[in-house]
Design an enzyme around this catalytic site. Sequence first.
Site, mmCIF file in Angstrom:
data_model
loop_
_atom_site.group_PDB
_atom_site.id
_atom_site.type_symbol
_atom_site.label_atom_id
_atom_site.label_comp_id
_atom_site.label_asym_id
_atom_site.label_seq_id
_atom_site.Cartn_x
_atom_site.Cartn_y
_atom_site.Cartn_z
ATOM 1 N N GLU A 1 1.238 -0.937 -0.005
ATOM 2 C CA GLU A 1 0.027 -0.379 -0.104
ATOM 3 C C GLU A 1 0.684 1.099 -0.145
ATOM 4 O O GLU A 1 0.847 2.067 -0.770
ATOM 5 C CB GLU A 1 -0.961 0.317 1.415
ATOM 6 C CG GLU A 1 -0.991 1.165 1.465
ATOM 7 C CD GLU A 1 -2.841 1.355 0.391
ATOM 8 O OE1 GLU A 1 -2.898 0.453 0.019
ATOM 9 O OE2 GLU A 1 -3.605 2.156 0.193
ATOM 10 N N ASP A 2 1.847 1.538 1.199
ATOM 11 C CA ASP A 2 2.483 2.532 1.122
ATOM 12 C C ASP A 2 3.988 2.701 0.760
ATOM 13 O O ASP A 2 4.823 3.888 0.580
ATOM 14 C CB ASP A 2 2.619 2.495 2.626
ATOM 15 C CG ASP A 2 1.095 3.083 3.385
ATOM 16 O OD1 ASP A 2 0.474 3.187 2.928
ATOM 17 O OD2 ASP A 2 1.540 2.821 4.441
#
Length: 755
Positions: A101-102
Site C-alpha cells: 500500500e505505502d
Amino acid sequence: MSSNTTAPAVPPYNKNEEEEKKLILREYRALLRSLKESLKKGDKAMLRHAFEIAVEAHKNTRRKSGEPYILHPLAVAQIAVDEIGLGVTSAICALLHDTVEDTEITLEDITREFNTHISKIIDGLTKISNVVDLKADTTVQAENFRKILLTLADDPRVILIKLADRLHNMRTLESVNREKQLKISSETTYIYAPLAHRLGLYEIKSEMEDLALKYTQPEIYMEITQGLKETKRERSRYINEFIKPIKEELAANDFEFEIYGRPKAIHSIWNKMRKKHVTFDEVYDLFAIRVILKSTPEKEKEDCWKVYSIITNFYRPSTERLRDWISVPKGNGYEALHTTVMGPGGRWVEVQIRTERMNEIAEKGLAAHWKYKEGGATTAQESKLDSFLKHLRDILNNPDTDTIDFIQDIKLDLFTEEIYVYTPKGDMRVLPKGATALDFAFDIHTELGRRCIGAKVNYRLVPLSHKLVSGDQVEVITSSKQNPSEDWLNFLITAKAKSRVKSYLKEDKRKIAEDGKEALRRKLDHLKVPMSPHNLNELMHFFKKSSSLDLWYGIAVGNIDLKDLRNFVVHGDKLQPVHKEIKLDTKFANAEDVVKQKGGKPAELIIFGERSDKVLYKLAQCCQPIPGDDVFGFVTSGEGLKIHRTDCPNAAQLLANYGHRIVKTKWAKNKEISFLAGVRIIGMDDVGVIQKITNVISGELKLNMRSLSIDSKDGVFQGTIMVYVHDREELNNFCNKLGALEGISTIERLEGTEE
Ligand code: MN
C-alpha cells in the site's frame, strides 16, 4: 470540531538513531518469543526475511507520533500472535501489511520472496485499507465494505490481521488530528467492533469500543474511568467478601480453579447509563465474577454445573438470569455458564463459569479454532466458523444486493443475540433474535422462502411474520402460487432473506418497467428525440426519480403522466424543461460550495473548516445541538447543511459511511440567539415542585421556557422541560440549579425531540 475537549498530551518523541535501532530489535525479539513454540523449521528465517524487507521499505517514514513507522507493523504482528492467537504466516503478513500500500514493494515482489499464499493475504489487506477513503462516494464505500467481507470469506486471516491493525491504530489515536480521530473511531464502532464480536473476539471488541468512546465522548469516558477508580476499594472489598466462602468450598471439593472479579467495560457501563437513564452511581453491576476451571473434555460440562450448584448454595440465583451456553454454544463459539445471584447486602452479582478451554475461546474467539486449523488439527468448533463464513458468502454472492442496505442488514446480523430453533426432523438452526417464520424458511432455502405462505410452529399454524423463540420447532408451508411482496421487508430481519426478497422485487420491477420504457420510447419517437442519456437525465430530474429504472417503472404503473412532457421543449435532439427550475444541486462537492451558492443571508453562528466562512445550516432534530457541544456538519442531499452532536445516536453511521460529506464545524461566540434544548428530570413527587422548577427557570435564570410536562405515578414524577438557552454553559448552569432543588434525583439532557 470544537476544541474545548483537549486530547491527552502525548509526550514529545525524542530518541536518537542508536536508541531506535535497539527499540526495533527489542520489539522483533519479543515477537519471536511469542511465536517460539509454534515455529517450525525454516519459519524463523522467513519471519526474519519479512522483518528485514519491512524495515527497509518503511525506513524513511515515521508515524504521526514521530516514531519510526516499522514499530506499527511490529505491534500489529504482536497483537495478531498474542491477542488473537494467530501463527507465523499471519505474523509475516502483519509485518508486511502496509508495504504494498505505502511503499515501492509490489505484490509480485511478495510472491517471489515468499509465496502466493502470503501475497494473497497481503492483497486482501491492501484492498481493505482503500476503504478508508474520505473522498469516496457513499456507494463506493459501501461496496468496499462488501469487499472486506468478501475477503473475510476467502481467508479469515485477512480480517483478523486487519482487526489487529485497527486495534493498534485505535491504541495510538492520540497523535492524529481530531477530525481523523472521529472518523476512525466511528468506523471502528460501525464495522470493526461488530465484526470482532461476531468472530468471538470479546476482548478486542470491548477495547475497541472503549477507545472509540474515549475519542468521541471524552467527557463521559473520563467520568466513568474516574468513577471506577474512586469505587475500586469498595468494590474489591465486596468482591473478596463474595468470593471467600465459594473459594473454600471449591477447594474442599478438589477443584483447580481461578476466581476473580472483573470490572465491566466502560462502554457497556455507558450503555447501561443511557438505556436505563441512570447516573454512574446508580449502575449496580460494575463487575462480574469469573470462575475458570481446570477440567478435561469429558468432564467439563459436569464440572461447570457442580460449581454452579456450589455457588447457589451460598447465594440465591435469579431464575430468569441463567444462561447455558455449554449445552448450546453461541454462534460465535462462546461457551460458558452465566448466572446472576443475590450477593451480600442484597446486591445482584453476575457469575460466569467456564473451563480453561472455554476461556481461550472466549478470549480469542473463532480465531482460536483457526489457529488449530493452521496447525492441521480440526475441532468441532471449526464448523461454527465455517458455517458463519458460508452464510456470509451466501449473501455476498447475490449480485443484486443494494450495498448500503446490505451493510445495514449485515450489521444487524452481526450484533444481535441468537435463538435456536428446529426443523421437523430435529436439525438445529441458529437465527438472530426476532427472526420470523419467514426468515427461517429463507434460512433453509431461498426457494422455500419465496414460496412460503405460513408455518406450523410447535404444530400450531402461524403467519409468515410470526416471531420465533428458542426451542420452537418450525415446519414451513409453501404454495407454488406464492411470490415475495414488498411488505415482507417490514418484518424480515435476516440479511440473507432481505437481500433475496429485494432482488426478487427488483427483478419484478424490471419486468414491469419494460412496458414503461416502451411507452416512453413511442412518445419520444413522436417528438423526434432519442432516448439519450441527456434526455433521460432531464426527465429523471423533472419527475424526481433517481434512476431510469424508477422512471420507466413510474410510467408503467401510472405514477408518471406522459402528458407532462408538454413541460419540455425540443432543441435539436435535446429535451429542455420550459421553466428552468432554480434549485440547489443535490450533490454538493463540499460545504464551501453551499456557502457560495446560498450566499444570501448567512446565519452567524457556526464556523466551518479552517476559514471563518459562515453558512446557512439546520440543527439536526435527532440530537438538537447547542453552542458548546462538540459538533460536526453533514451535507445532506436536499436540505443543505445539518449540524449534529458528535455523540448523536446517528453520528457513527454518518461518519463511517459518508466521510466525504462531513464538514469540520465549530461554534462562533454568540450571545444573541437562543437554542432549544430538552432536559428530562426524575424526582420524588412533592407539592410545589412545579412551582420550584418554574421559579428557577423564569425567576432566577430568566430563561425562556417552551414547554414543561410532568407525569407522576406512585410518588415518583418524570418530566420533560424544553427551554431556550444560548449555549451549553447556560444549559449546564440550569441543570445544576435544578439538581440543587430538593426532591429531584435525576437530570439528563434529551437526545433530541424524542419526547
Ligand atoms: Mn497498518
